[in-house]
Scaffold this motif. Sequence first.
Motif, PDB file in Angstrom:
ATOM      1  N   VAL A  78       0.692  -1.735  -0.173  1.00 33.36           N
ATOM      2  CA  VAL A  78       0.068   0.234   0.451  1.00 33.36           C
ATOM      3  C   VAL A  78       1.270   1.136  -0.124  1.00 33.36           C
ATOM      4  O   VAL A  78       0.961   2.177  -0.821  1.00 33.36           O
ATOM      5  CB  VAL A  78      -0.794  -0.366   1.520  1.00 33.36           C
ATOM      6  N   THR A  79       2.218   1.595   0.815  1.00 28.23           N
ATOM      7  CA  THR A  79       2.733   2.265   1.197  1.00 28.23           C
ATOM      8  C   THR A  79       3.074   2.916  -0.444  1.00 28.23           C
ATOM      9  O   THR A  79       3.634   3.721  -1.158  1.00 28.23           O
ATOM     10  CB  THR A  79       3.400   2.474   2.516  1.00 28.23           C
ATOM     11  N   MET A  80       3.553   1.756  -0.800  1.00 27.88           N
ATOM     12  CA  MET A  80       4.592   1.708  -2.955  1.00 27.88           C
ATOM     13  C   MET A  80       3.219   2.213  -3.299  1.00 27.88           C
ATOM     14  O   MET A  80       3.513   3.062  -4.559  1.00 27.88           O
ATOM     15  CB  MET A  80       4.513   0.874  -3.053  1.00 27.88           C
ATOM     16  N   VAL A  81       2.381   2.319  -3.220  1.00 30.64           N
ATOM     17  CA  VAL A  81       1.240   2.662  -4.659  1.00 30.64           C
ATOM     18  C   VAL A  81       0.864   4.121  -3.747  1.00 30.64           C
ATOM     19  O   VAL A  81       0.339   4.463  -4.982  1.00 30.64           O
ATOM     20  CB  VAL A  81      -0.035   1.564  -4.533  1.00 30.64           C
TER      21      VAL A  81
ATOM     22  N   VAL B 196      -4.965   6.343  -2.325  1.00 29.14           N
ATOM     23  CA  VAL B 196      -4.303   4.652  -2.854  1.00 29.14           C
ATOM     24  C   VAL B 196      -5.379   4.463  -3.200  1.00 29.14           C
ATOM     25  O   VAL B 196      -6.640   3.755  -2.763  1.00 29.14           O
ATOM     26  CB  VAL B 196      -4.571   4.194  -1.532  1.00 29.14           C
ATOM     27  N   ASP B 197      -4.771   3.678  -5.151  1.00 32.43           N
ATOM     28  CA  ASP B 197      -5.101   3.178  -5.837  1.00 32.43           C
ATOM     29  C   ASP B 197      -5.038   1.583  -5.533  1.00 32.43           C
ATOM     30  O   ASP B 197      -4.166   0.938  -6.292  1.00 32.43           O
ATOM     31  CB  ASP B 197      -5.774   3.733  -7.170  1.00 32.43           C
TER      32      ASP B 197
ATOM     33  N   LYS C 165       4.095   2.542  -9.484  1.00 36.11           N
ATOM     34  CA  LYS C 165       3.385   1.657  -8.893  1.00 36.11           C
ATOM     35  C   LYS C 165       2.621   0.574  -8.958  1.00 36.11           C
ATOM     36  O   LYS C 165       1.957   0.190  -7.574  1.00 36.11           O
ATOM     37  CB  LYS C 165       2.148   3.170  -8.717  1.00 36.11           C
ATOM     38  N   ALA C 166       2.701  -0.409  -9.529  1.00 34.09           N
ATOM     39  CA  ALA C 166       2.021  -0.980 -10.150  1.00 34.09           C
ATOM     40  C   ALA C 166       3.158  -2.534  -9.001  1.00 34.09           C
ATOM     41  O   ALA C 166       4.179  -2.311  -8.965  1.00 34.09           O
ATOM     42  CB  ALA C 166       1.622  -1.951 -11.286  1.00 34.09           C
ATOM     43  N   VAL C 167       2.397  -3.115  -8.051  1.00 34.68           N
ATOM     44  CA  VAL C 167       2.959  -3.849  -7.301  1.00 34.68           C
ATOM     45  C   VAL C 167       1.998  -5.239  -7.392  1.00 34.68           C
ATOM     46  O   VAL C 167       0.563  -5.638  -7.503  1.00 34.68           O
ATOM     47  CB  VAL C 167       3.308  -2.999  -6.457  1.00 34.68           C
TER      48      VAL C 167
ATOM     49  N   VAL D 206      -6.116  -0.408   5.240  1.00 37.34           N
ATOM     50  CA  VAL D 206      -4.562  -0.047   5.110  1.00 37.34           C
ATOM     51  C   VAL D 206      -5.576   0.851   4.419  1.00 37.34           C
ATOM     52  O   VAL D 206      -4.824   2.647   4.968  1.00 37.34           O
ATOM     53  CB  VAL D 206      -3.927  -0.850   5.349  1.00 37.34           C
ATOM     54  N   GLU D 207      -5.887   0.602   3.291  1.00 40.17           N
ATOM     55  CA  GLU D 207      -5.999   2.195   1.978  1.00 40.17           C
ATOM     56  C   GLU D 207      -7.575   3.173   2.935  1.00 40.17           C
ATOM     57  O   GLU D 207      -6.768   4.575   2.662  1.00 40.17           O
ATOM     58  CB  GLU D 207      -7.475   1.642   1.072  1.00 40.17           C
ATOM     59  N   VAL D 208      -8.479   2.683   3.212  1.00 44.92           N
ATOM     60  CA  VAL D 208      -9.218   3.591   4.484  1.00 44.92           C
ATOM     61  C   VAL D 208      -8.563   4.156   5.169  1.00 44.92           C
ATOM     62  O   VAL D 208      -8.767   5.925   5.906  1.00 44.92           O
ATOM     63  CB  VAL D 208     -10.094   2.805   4.886  1.00 44.92           C
TER      64      VAL D 208
END
Length: 527
Positions: free
Chosen positions: A183-186, A193-194, A368-370, A396-398
């Motif tokens: 999530v942090t990478m994106v 966060v998408d 951003k793709a992981v 985590v995104e929320v």
Amino acid sequence: MSQQLGGQPILILKEGSSRTRGRDAQSINIAAAKAVAAAVRTTLGPKGMDKMLVDTIGDVVITNDGVTILKEMDIEHPAAKMMVEVAKTQDDEVGDGTTTSVVVAGELLKRAEDLLEQDVHPTVIAHGYRMAADKAIEIVKDLAIDVKPNDADILLKIAGTAMTGKGAEASKDKLCDLIVRAVTMVAEEDGTVDLDFIKVEKKVGGSIEDSGIVEGVLIDKERVHPAMPKKVDNAKILLLNAAVEFKKTEVDAEINITSPDQLQMFLDEEERMIRGIVDKIIASGANVLFCQKGIDDIAQHYLAKAGIFATRRVKKSDMEKLSRATGATLISSIDAISPEELGFAGIVEERKVSGEDMTFVEQCKNPKAVSIIIKGGTEHVVDELDRAIEDALRVVEVALRDKKFVAGGGSPEVELSLRLREYAATVGGRAQLAIEAFASALEIIPRTLAENAGLDPIDILVDLRAAHEKGQKTAGLDVNTGKAGDMLAQGVVEPLRVKTQAISSAAEAAVMILRIDDVIASSKSAG
Ligand code: ADP
């Protein structure tokens, strides 16, 4: 159904329709809704049990996830279906807290039933519940704590709380680390966060501990021909949604071949056509081809000769992910192939994962793709892990989006209950009774957490209330000691939205069911 007019019955509904009214209608609806809540109740919390669901063709799902259980159950009663909707809304909005929302809705209705018996009118209860829900949301927002930027620790704890009790316990730390890293990478600068950029690839084999993260997109496909390169650097990627095959005729046609020459001509023509397609691909400059349809043998041969890495029958969702990650356009006609439509990745390589070949697309144009690879011993384990990871990614995104979290373990519910009772006293009248009922209903969460952990719910509740009265706002159930404990210190934390959404959807469903005093059902045969 009929009305009497001068001794003459007037039928207004089709014969066979049924009608239930007043208290009967309410009782039946409430009973159905409570049954749904009871069905998922034992799964709540870190010590909740799992359910095994077997569908009509014998497929088995083992899960602890409220919404999955309810979706898999073949629920028919209309009021029960409304409860399933509560879980679905919760899942759509925040991805977690589905069991909580359904259990609270069930308890709200149970308490409402007691009030109905005391002759409190349903609209009064509905009004009180709405007031209580608004106030509860206000209070829980007040309890919320800020998620500081780059605070990976709190995100790990949020992911961990969402994963508890979901069969991933033993490897929770490892999986949470993967989730938070992904999530942090994106994540963008502003915290948005998408999640479409994160691909979760399941693989049966190995153990959970072998799960890992790939900076790029992982496709569960191997190259179509062994003579193709295994690795391509500086990949120029073509995404094709068209078959690289000899076009079959739309209608049945018969070709009469009477001599070997004619057969040769026919085969030559077929080869010439396929060559034409492959030449177009080569001319575009592509050295990697992901094809959503088939690639036939002759085409495979020519592609391999040209040193192109190709995979076929790639899933549509994977094609979309590749398009976003590499910047390639998804082309659906051979004529549209051109250098401008190609995407880019630093490396495209076939590697083995649990003994199976998979294609890794790394160093993509869009960094951003992981992808997260999850491994587990059996299909059921992997499926349940996948659901747990999806939930954890969502929370985590929320949390990053709203930047607010609250303590869990029943602590917000006990605090809310306490404060709602104080609020009820200021309201007075019959609405006060409804607000008090709402306050008591919220305590179902700590009670159920205790019950599911094999503890005495009454003792726990007394303990928790005492702690909150002393001002310990984050005191919740420590399932290990069976006593009140500070949930913040234990790292049991959830995004604020999980709680606000659960309160509002549970209250809405309860109010909606309460307000129904007439159920008119058409007969099955007539419908
Ligand atoms: P839901 O579908 O509602 O998320 P869960 O089975 O995930 O249901 O249970 C969530 C509840 O369990 C929340 O109230 C959460 O605070 C609580 N919880 C999670 N982990 C712990 C823990 N380690 N100790 C106490 N409570 C916990």
